[in-house]
Write an enzyme that holds these catalytic residues in place. Structure first.
Site, PDB file in Angstrom:
ATOM      1  N   ARG A   1      -3.338  21.841 -13.973  1.00 59.31           N
ATOM      2  CA  ARG A   1      -2.236  20.941 -14.317  1.00 59.31           C
ATOM      3  C   ARG A   1      -2.331  20.408 -15.743  1.00 59.31           C
ATOM      4  NH1 ARG A   1       0.849  16.272 -10.752  1.00 59.31           N
ATOM      5  NH2 ARG A   1       2.159  15.572 -12.483  1.00 59.31           N
TER       6      ARG A   1
ATOM      7  N   ARG B   1       0.810  -1.235   0.000  1.00 58.96           N
ATOM      8  CA  ARG B   1       0.000   0.000   0.000  1.00 58.96           C
ATOM      9  C   ARG B   1       0.835   1.273   0.000  1.00 58.96           C
ATOM     10  NH1 ARG B   1      -3.365  -3.038   3.587  1.00 58.96           N
ATOM     11  NH2 ARG B   1      -5.013  -3.988   2.364  1.00 58.96           N
TER      12      ARG B   1
ATOM     13  N   HIS C   1       0.010  11.516 -27.646  1.00 63.94           N
ATOM     14  CA  HIS C   1      -0.280  10.159 -27.148  1.00 63.94           C
ATOM     15  C   HIS C   1      -0.931   9.321 -28.244  1.00 63.94           C
ATOM     16  CE1 HIS C   1      -0.244  11.335 -22.592  1.00 63.94           C
ATOM     17  NE2 HIS C   1       0.961  11.168 -23.086  1.00 63.94           N
TER      18      HIS C   1
ATOM     19  N   GLU D   1       9.895  18.896 -24.264  1.00 64.51           N
ATOM     20  CA  GLU D   1       9.180  19.237 -23.022  1.00 64.51           C
ATOM     21  C   GLU D   1       9.696  20.568 -22.469  1.00 64.51           C
ATOM     22  OE1 GLU D   1       6.558  17.608 -22.132  1.00 64.51           O
ATOM     23  OE2 GLU D   1       6.769  15.457 -22.472  1.00 64.51           O
TER      24      GLU D   1
ATOM     25  N   HIS E   1      -0.031  16.834 -25.914  1.00 63.62           N
ATOM     26  CA  HIS E   1       0.039  15.434 -25.489  1.00 63.62           C
ATOM     27  C   HIS E   1      -1.146  14.595 -25.967  1.00 63.62           C
ATOM     28  CE1 HIS E   1       3.347  16.878 -23.119  1.00 63.62           C
ATOM     29  NE2 HIS E   1       3.509  15.735 -22.481  1.00 63.62           N
TER      30      HIS E   1
ATOM     31  N   ASN F   1       0.009  19.304 -20.436  1.00 63.53           N
ATOM     32  CA  ASN F   1      -0.207  18.325 -21.508  1.00 63.53           C
ATOM     33  C   ASN F   1      -0.369  18.970 -22.873  1.00 63.53           C
ATOM     34  OD1 ASN F   1      -0.025  15.826 -20.208  1.00 63.53           O
ATOM     35  ND2 ASN F   1      -1.996  16.185 -19.237  1.00 63.53           N
TER      36      ASN F   1
ATOM     37  N   GLU G   1      -4.528  17.224 -10.889  1.00 64.88           N
ATOM     38  CA  GLU G   1      -5.048  17.601 -12.211  1.00 64.88           C
ATOM     39  C   GLU G   1      -6.561  17.736 -12.248  1.00 64.88           C
ATOM     40  OE1 GLU G   1      -2.751  16.148 -15.596  1.00 64.88           O
ATOM     41  OE2 GLU G   1      -4.604  15.982 -16.709  1.00 64.88           O
TER      42      GLU G   1
ATOM     43  N   LYS H   1       3.228  11.818 -11.058  1.00 64.98           N
ATOM     44  CA  LYS H   1       2.438  10.937 -11.931  1.00 64.98           C
ATOM     45  C   LYS H   1       3.256   9.677 -12.180  1.00 64.98           C
ATOM     46  CE  LYS H   1      -0.552  14.010 -14.593  1.00 64.98           C
ATOM     47  NZ  LYS H   1      -0.852  14.539 -15.942  1.00 64.98           N
TER      48      LYS H   1
ATOM     49  N   LYS I   1       7.107  23.550 -13.539  1.00 64.25           N
ATOM     50  CA  LYS I   1       6.277  22.372 -13.264  1.00 64.25           C
ATOM     51  C   LYS I   1       5.884  22.322 -11.788  1.00 64.25           C
ATOM     52  CE  LYS I   1       5.282  17.627 -13.945  1.00 64.25           C
ATOM     53  NZ  LYS I   1       5.428  16.410 -14.695  1.00 64.25           N
TER      54      LYS I   1
ATOM     55  N   HIS J   1       8.379   9.711 -27.035  1.00 65.48           N
ATOM     56  CA  HIS J   1       7.359  10.561 -26.407  1.00 65.48           C
ATOM     57  C   HIS J   1       7.591  12.035 -26.771  1.00 65.48           C
ATOM     58  CE1 HIS J   1       4.492  11.981 -23.419  1.00 65.48           C
ATOM     59  NE2 HIS J   1       5.422  12.778 -22.930  1.00 65.48           N
TER      60      HIS J   1
HETATM   61  P1  NAD Z   1      13.173   6.477 -21.617  1.00 60.23           P
HETATM   62  O1  NAD Z   1      13.004   6.288 -20.186  1.00 60.23           O
HETATM   63  O2  NAD Z   1      12.736   5.389 -22.542  1.00 60.23           O
HETATM   64  O3  NAD Z   1      14.695   6.817 -21.919  1.00 60.23           O
HETATM   65  C1  NAD Z   1      15.097   7.037 -23.240  1.00 60.23           C
HETATM   66  C2  NAD Z   1      16.254   6.123 -23.652  1.00 60.23           C
HETATM   67  O4  NAD Z   1      17.462   6.638 -23.115  1.00 60.23           O
HETATM   68  C3  NAD Z   1      16.147   4.708 -23.151  1.00 60.23           C
HETATM   69  O5  NAD Z   1      16.667   3.835 -24.120  1.00 60.23           O
HETATM   70  C4  NAD Z   1      17.045   4.731 -21.912  1.00 60.23           C
HETATM   71  O6  NAD Z   1      17.546   3.457 -21.582  1.00 60.23           O
HETATM   72  C5  NAD Z   1      18.140   5.628 -22.375  1.00 60.23           C
HETATM   73  N1  NAD Z   1      18.870   6.337 -21.327  1.00 60.23           N
HETATM   74  C6  NAD Z   1      18.374   6.844 -20.185  1.00 60.23           C
HETATM   75  N2  NAD Z   1      19.324   7.561 -19.577  1.00 60.23           N
HETATM   76  C7  NAD Z   1      20.438   7.482 -20.325  1.00 60.23           C
HETATM   77  C8  NAD Z   1      21.721   8.018 -20.216  1.00 60.23           C
HETATM   78  N3  NAD Z   1      22.040   8.860 -19.226  1.00 60.23           N
HETATM   79  N4  NAD Z   1      22.638   7.717 -21.147  1.00 60.23           N
HETATM   80  C9  NAD Z   1      22.303   6.902 -22.201  1.00 60.23           C
HETATM   81  N5  NAD Z   1      21.083   6.390 -22.374  1.00 60.23           N
HETATM   82  C10 NAD Z   1      20.164   6.687 -21.442  1.00 60.23           C
HETATM   83  O7  NAD Z   1      12.404   7.802 -22.123  1.00 60.23           O
HETATM   84  P2  NAD Z   1      12.223   9.254 -21.488  1.00 60.23           P
HETATM   85  O8  NAD Z   1      12.147  10.160 -22.646  1.00 60.23           O
HETATM   86  O9  NAD Z   1      13.175   9.525 -20.407  1.00 60.23           O
HETATM   87  O10 NAD Z   1      10.785   9.162 -20.805  1.00 60.23           O
HETATM   88  C11 NAD Z   1       9.644   8.920 -21.592  1.00 60.23           C
HETATM   89  C12 NAD Z   1       8.580   8.353 -20.703  1.00 60.23           C
HETATM   90  O11 NAD Z   1       8.244   9.298 -19.694  1.00 60.23           O
HETATM   91  C13 NAD Z   1       7.301   8.018 -21.430  1.00 60.23           C
HETATM   92  O12 NAD Z   1       6.842   6.767 -21.020  1.00 60.23           O
HETATM   93  C14 NAD Z   1       6.342   9.104 -20.976  1.00 60.23           C
HETATM   94  O13 NAD Z   1       5.003   8.681 -20.998  1.00 60.23           O
HETATM   95  C15 NAD Z   1       6.832   9.362 -19.593  1.00 60.23           C
HETATM   96  N6  NAD Z   1       6.482  10.686 -19.065  1.00 60.23           N
HETATM   97  C16 NAD Z   1       5.951  10.743 -17.825  1.00 60.23           C
HETATM   98  C17 NAD Z   1       5.656  11.952 -17.270  1.00 60.23           C
HETATM   99  C18 NAD Z   1       5.147  12.011 -15.861  1.00 60.23           C
HETATM  100  O14 NAD Z   1       4.720  13.086 -15.423  1.00 60.23           O
HETATM  101  N7  NAD Z   1       5.210  10.936 -15.111  1.00 60.23           N
HETATM  102  C19 NAD Z   1       5.900  13.141 -17.970  1.00 60.23           C
HETATM  103  C20 NAD Z   1       6.453  13.045 -19.245  1.00 60.23           C
HETATM  104  C21 NAD Z   1       6.748  11.802 -19.778  1.00 60.23           C
HETATM  105  N1  GLY Z   2       3.559  15.606 -17.803  1.00 59.33           N
HETATM  106  C1  GLY Z   2       2.302  16.112 -17.397  1.00 59.33           C
HETATM  107  C2  GLY Z   2       2.110  16.185 -15.916  1.00 59.33           C
HETATM  108  O1  GLY Z   2       2.972  15.838 -15.153  1.00 59.33           O
HETATM  109  O2  GLY Z   2       1.079  16.567 -15.491  1.00 59.33           O
END
Ligand code: NAD
Ligand code: GLY
Length: 362
Positions: free
Chosen positions: A243, A123, A254, A187, A250, A247, A239, A145, A229, A267
């Site tokens: 908030r 939990r 998406h 972003e 997005h 997006n 949200e 998130k 942010k 992304h």
């Molecule tokens: P990712 O986590 O897939 O990383 C991108 C690539 O870079 C991967 O292959 C990873 O292994 C590699 N990598 C990571 N760090 C590295 C480094 N220092 N050196 C070399 N390679 C490295 O992608 P991302 O762009 O970091 O994140 C995208 C994800 O985040 C999506 O799933 C998206 O939906 C999510 N997201 C979430 C939020 C949120 O608020 N939670 C906001 C925006 C995006």
């Molecule tokens: N990336 C959108 C949010 O965190 O709300």
């Protein structure tokens, strides 16, 4: 190591710091105060772990933290409930109790999965974000998130769950592939478009230096992005209103990610094309003029990003996927539009014919 900036996400009893600097992963004094029990589980992936796990583990050893690790397969396609189950299995097998800490070492995919696993294990146990991509440093590690994808929609399973701290080590960006750096810049540019015209102008001036990975410029971009942010999340953590402006692009993005198959469009790439679509709709609605599109397209192109969606997607496909967007209410697709550069708002009050035009002409 050099700690350059600290800022707070002020959420009362769920408040936490964001620490930004270089060489921070191996600093036991930085992570130590946020580890409340005697154990931790590090979640990383097969790309990031060989690069940065050693430095992190040394700081855990220095604090006498018993720790285990789960190394997941790399990629958006693995952001699934199965990955969460792998983490929970490891926590149970290695008898982690409720005082353990889950540590996410990686990009947004790892942060989202590990945060969600932490939210459901017994939990809820503590977790720490150690983001290693630009995108995760400016966006996904902040704001709580967490979640995973469903074949029918991005991030459809998840929870709002805040970390204990975020430690953004800019030095990790040295090893990031160019395409991933660009995805993170999407972003960063978003924050200028939604809230901060001065920051947008600063980005126009410094985009070449950012693409060349100047560490001082990157640290500044991470700081300004996280500050924007944090302020939005403090106002509307779950949200219910404001908030959603985070997006911008997005809902379109998406849909592109889902319809093109997770991982084919990054992304950030999908968000870049989606932001131009949101700008196009804002122009059609008479809210902004062409100059905003011209400046945005120029900046996104200099950042190495796509500014148009893939030709392969039809209007009906878009509308089908966009209808299950988390912002949709009673079947109405809510979209983030601009009333000026630096001023975004959420709307259902747009002409469907204009949306149709945006989906067919972009
Ligand atoms: P990712 O986590 O897939 O990383 C991108 C690539 O870079 C991967 O292959 C990873 O292994 C590699 N990598 C990571 N760090 C590295 C480094 N220092 N050196 C070399 N390679 C490295 O992608 P991302 O762009 O970091 O994140 C995208 C994800 O985040 C999506 O799933 C998206 O939906 C999510 N997201 C979430 C939020 C949120 O608020 N939670 C906001 C925006 C995006
Ligand atoms: N990336 C959108 C949010 O965190 O709300």
């Amino acid at each position: 190591m050099s700690l350059l900036h600290t800022l707070e996400v002020d959420l009362g009893e769920r408040a936490y710091p964001i620490q930004i600097g270089t060489g921070l992963l191996g600093d036991a004094d930085l992570i130590g105060p946020h580890l409340h029990g005697a154990s931790a589980l590090v979640v990383s992936n097969s790309t990031v772990a060989p690069l940065y796990l050693d430095a992190l583990e040394q700081s855990l050893v220095a604090r006498d933290i018993r720790h285990d690790r789960v190394i997941l397969d790399d990629g958006e396609a693995h952001k699934t409930l199965a990955a969460v189950e792998t983490i929970v299995d490891a926590l149970l097998e290695r008898r982690h109790d409720r005082r353990t800490t889950v540590i996410a070492l990686g990009g947004g995919v790892i942060g989202d999965i590990a945060g969600f696993a932490a939210s459901v294990y017994q939990r809820g146990v503590n977790y720490i974000q150690l983001p290693t991509t630009l995108l995760s440093q400016v966006d996904s590690s902040v704001g709580g998130k967490t979640g995973v994808n469903h074949p029918r929609g991005k991030n459809m399973i998840g929870a709002f769950y805040q970390p204990q701290c975020v430690i953004a080590d800019i030095a990790t960006l040295d090893t990031l592939p160019d395409r991933e750096l660009s995805a993170g810049l999407a972003e960063v540019i978003k924050y200028g478009l939604i809230r901060d015209a001065d920051f947008f102008a600063w980005l126009e001036t410094h985009i070449a230096g950012l693409v060349a990975r100047d560490p001082a410029l990157l640290a500044e971009a991470v700081l300004v992005s996280c500050r924007t942010k944090a302020r939005v999340v403090e106002f509307d953590e779950r949200e219910s209103g404001l908030r959603a402006i985070l997006n911008l692009g997005h809902t379109f993005g998406h849909a592109i990610e889902t319809l093109m198959g997770y991982g084919n469009w990054l992304h950030g790439e999908a968000v870049a094309a989606g932001m131009v679509m949101a700008i196009d709709l804002s122009i059609r609605e008479g809210l902004i003029d062409e100059a905003v599109r011209e400046r945005s397209v120029a900046l996104l192109e200099q950042a190495g990003l796509p500014t148009a969606p893939p030709a392969a997607i039809g209007v009906d496909q878009y509308l089908d996927v966009m209808a299950v967007d988390k912002k949709a209410i009673d079947g109405a697709i809510r979209l983030v539009l601009l009333r000026a550069l630096g001023d975004a708002f959420v709307s259902t009050d747009y002409d469907p014919a204009n949306l149709h035009q945006t989906l067919t002409t972009n």
